[in-house]
Design a protein around this motif. Structure first.
Motif, PDB file in Angstrom:
ATOM      1  N   ARG A  47       0.826  -1.171  -0.004  1.00 34.78           N
ATOM      2  CA  ARG A  47       0.020  -0.014   0.010  1.00 34.78           C
ATOM      3  C   ARG A  47       0.814   1.283  -0.038  1.00 34.78           C
ATOM      4  O   ARG A  47       0.495   1.999  -0.720  1.00 34.78           O
ATOM      5  CB  ARG A  47      -0.986   0.007   1.234  1.00 34.78           C
ATOM      6  CG  ARG A  47      -2.192  -0.747   0.996  1.00 34.78           C
ATOM      7  CD  ARG A  47      -3.290  -0.561   2.107  1.00 34.78           C
ATOM      8  NE  ARG A  47      -3.578   0.967   2.070  1.00 34.78           N
ATOM      9  CZ  ARG A  47      -4.702   1.403   1.283  1.00 34.78           C
ATOM     10  NH1 ARG A  47      -5.128   0.308   0.272  1.00 34.78           N
ATOM     11  NH2 ARG A  47      -5.033   2.546   1.453  1.00 34.78           N
ATOM     12  N   GLU A  68      -1.264   3.969   9.192  1.00 37.60           N
ATOM     13  CA  GLU A  68      -2.380   3.164   8.671  1.00 37.60           C
ATOM     14  C   GLU A  68      -2.426   1.902  10.073  1.00 37.60           C
ATOM     15  O   GLU A  68      -3.544   1.650  10.418  1.00 37.60           O
ATOM     16  CB  GLU A  68      -1.990   2.423   7.762  1.00 37.60           C
ATOM     17  CG  GLU A  68      -3.075   1.362   7.008  1.00 37.60           C
ATOM     18  CD  GLU A  68      -3.102   0.568   5.951  1.00 37.60           C
ATOM     19  OE1 GLU A  68      -3.498  -0.288   5.926  1.00 37.60           O
ATOM     20  OE2 GLU A  68      -2.187   1.332   5.006  1.00 37.60           O
ATOM     21  N   GLU A 120      -9.222  -6.322   0.675  1.00 38.44           N
ATOM     22  CA  GLU A 120      -8.993  -4.938   0.091  1.00 38.44           C
ATOM     23  C   GLU A 120      -9.276  -3.897   0.965  1.00 38.44           C
ATOM     24  O   GLU A 120      -9.985  -4.156   1.909  1.00 38.44           O
ATOM     25  CB  GLU A 120      -9.870  -4.684  -1.252  1.00 38.44           C
ATOM     26  CG  GLU A 120      -9.467  -5.697  -2.379  1.00 38.44           C
ATOM     27  CD  GLU A 120     -10.331  -5.379  -3.580  1.00 38.44           C
ATOM     28  OE1 GLU A 120     -11.287  -4.297  -3.696  1.00 38.44           O
ATOM     29  OE2 GLU A 120     -10.398  -6.127  -4.615  1.00 38.44           O
ATOM     30  N   GLY A 121      -8.650  -2.705   0.908  1.00 35.58           N
ATOM     31  CA  GLY A 121      -8.829  -1.497   1.892  1.00 35.58           C
ATOM     32  C   GLY A 121      -7.781  -1.710   2.750  1.00 35.58           C
ATOM     33  O   GLY A 121      -6.837  -2.349   3.143  1.00 35.58           O
ATOM     34  N   THR A 122      -7.902  -0.486   3.574  1.00 33.44           N
ATOM     35  CA  THR A 122      -6.782  -0.233   4.742  1.00 33.44           C
ATOM     36  C   THR A 122      -7.166  -1.183   5.877  1.00 33.44           C
ATOM     37  O   THR A 122      -8.214  -1.843   6.062  1.00 33.44           O
ATOM     38  CB  THR A 122      -7.043   1.130   5.168  1.00 33.44           C
ATOM     39  OG1 THR A 122      -7.978   1.447   5.871  1.00 33.44           O
ATOM     40  CG2 THR A 122      -6.923   2.440   4.138  1.00 33.44           C
ATOM     41  N   GLU A 125     -10.232  -0.092   7.609  1.00 30.79           N
ATOM     42  CA  GLU A 125     -11.496  -0.386   7.282  1.00 30.79           C
ATOM     43  C   GLU A 125     -11.902  -1.896   7.457  1.00 30.79           C
ATOM     44  O   GLU A 125     -13.059  -2.239   7.570  1.00 30.79           O
ATOM     45  CB  GLU A 125     -11.409  -0.171   5.521  1.00 30.79           C
ATOM     46  CG  GLU A 125     -11.277   1.349   5.247  1.00 30.79           C
ATOM     47  CD  GLU A 125     -10.910   1.625   3.802  1.00 30.79           C
ATOM     48  OE1 GLU A 125     -10.575   0.550   3.210  1.00 30.79           O
ATOM     49  OE2 GLU A 125     -10.932   2.896   3.280  1.00 30.79           O
ATOM     50  N   ARG A 129     -15.239  -3.380   9.573  1.00 26.50           N
ATOM     51  CA  ARG A 129     -16.079  -4.612   9.247  1.00 26.50           C
ATOM     52  C   ARG A 129     -16.255  -5.473   9.957  1.00 26.50           C
ATOM     53  O   ARG A 129     -17.330  -6.434  10.389  1.00 26.50           O
ATOM     54  CB  ARG A 129     -15.808  -4.953   7.518  1.00 26.50           C
ATOM     55  CG  ARG A 129     -15.559  -3.952   6.667  1.00 26.50           C
ATOM     56  CD  ARG A 129     -15.387  -4.410   5.242  1.00 26.50           C
ATOM     57  NE  ARG A 129     -14.569  -3.419   4.453  1.00 26.50           N
ATOM     58  CZ  ARG A 129     -13.560  -3.616   3.740  1.00 26.50           C
ATOM     59  NH1 ARG A 129     -13.344  -5.140   3.470  1.00 26.50           N
ATOM     60  NH2 ARG A 129     -12.892  -2.788   2.926  1.00 26.50           N
ATOM     61  N   CYS A 145     -15.500  -9.416   3.481  1.00 29.18           N
ATOM     62  CA  CYS A 145     -15.866  -9.083   2.206  1.00 29.18           C
ATOM     63  C   CYS A 145     -17.279  -9.598   1.792  1.00 29.18           C
ATOM     64  O   CYS A 145     -17.765  -9.256   0.721  1.00 29.18           O
ATOM     65  CB  CYS A 145     -14.756  -9.732   1.047  1.00 29.18           C
ATOM     66  SG  CYS A 145     -14.714 -11.551   1.116  1.00 29.18           S
TER      67      CYS A 145
END
Length: 232
Positions: A47, A68, A120-122, A125, A129, A145
């Protein structure tokens, strides 16, 4: 032993050379690595444009990767704080069988079965979820996901008294412990299904299915009761 905050300070300290700042970032992962150490490092490198073996990486990229990681750690620590408060309230009212209990280090809370296959994503994030899933009713798909294809690992052979070394019983036989079957340290009530039960500690977290979409090992508390791969 240096804590996470002390190591983060070393990453940011411009008086330190690049090799030390990179080393300090790697050591931060010994304190908090949500995908597991290697997978989290590869994620941060991908990233933020850091070569995984580059000991002279750009300090600005190292600090961005640290930020991050810090954001994700803050998300998880806040969840742990709310969880601890809820457990205190439940115990006050005599509810002493939590669905699960996390050990608290934050290591591999969304472990990746293959370090090269990640959500996917940081990191923040992804953990948000996961937290949303753990705070709602268990589902049938991946909490990160949403993929419904979950691949259960092959049953692990368990030594059987009198069995010669290397022998493995057939699927479902007495020498195999498949996902969802009670193992050492499992709490009462664990049955043949892999869904959430009153398990505590690592048994509740490890051994879940691997998501075909993002590659995480799905925490069992996020899953509704469903047949395992070895179930008839």
């Amino acid at each position: 032993m240096a804590g996470f905050q002390s190591l983060a300070h070393q990453v940011r300290d411009a008086r330190n050379d690049r090799a030390l700042r990179r080393h300090s970032l790697r050591r931060c992962l010994e304190r908090f690595a949500p995908y597991g150490h290697r997978a989290t490092w590869w994620h941060l490198c991908d990233r933020h444009g850091i070569a995984p073996e580059d000991r002279g990486a750009d300090p600005l990229r190292l600090v961005a990767a640290l930020e991050e990681l810090e954001e994700a750690r803050a998300v998880w620590l806040e969840y742990e704080r709310h969880f601890a408060e809820r457990r205190r309230r439940e115990k006050h009212h005599g509810l002493r069988r939590p669905e699960w209990a996390w050990g608290g280090s934050g290591d591999a809370v969304v472990r990746c079965a293959d370090p090269g296959v990640r959500p996917e994503g940081t990191l923040g994030e992804v953990l948000r979820r996961l937290v949303r899933a753990l705070e709602t009713e268990p589902g049938t798909g991946c909490p990160v996901c949403g993929d419904e294809e979950l691949r259960w690992p092959a049953p692990m052979p368990v030594p059987v008294p009198g069995q010669r070394p290397g022998a493995v019983s057939g699927a479902g036989g007495p020498g195999v412990r498949g996902p969802g079957v009670r193992g050492p340290g499992a709490g009462p009530g664990t049955g043949s299904g892999p869904g959430p039960g009153p398990w505590e500690g690592a048994w509740a977290w490890d051994g879940g299915p691997v998501c075909a979409g993002c590659g995480i090992v799905v925490p069992r508390p996020a899953l509704a009761d469903m047949p395992s791969a070895g179930a008839a």
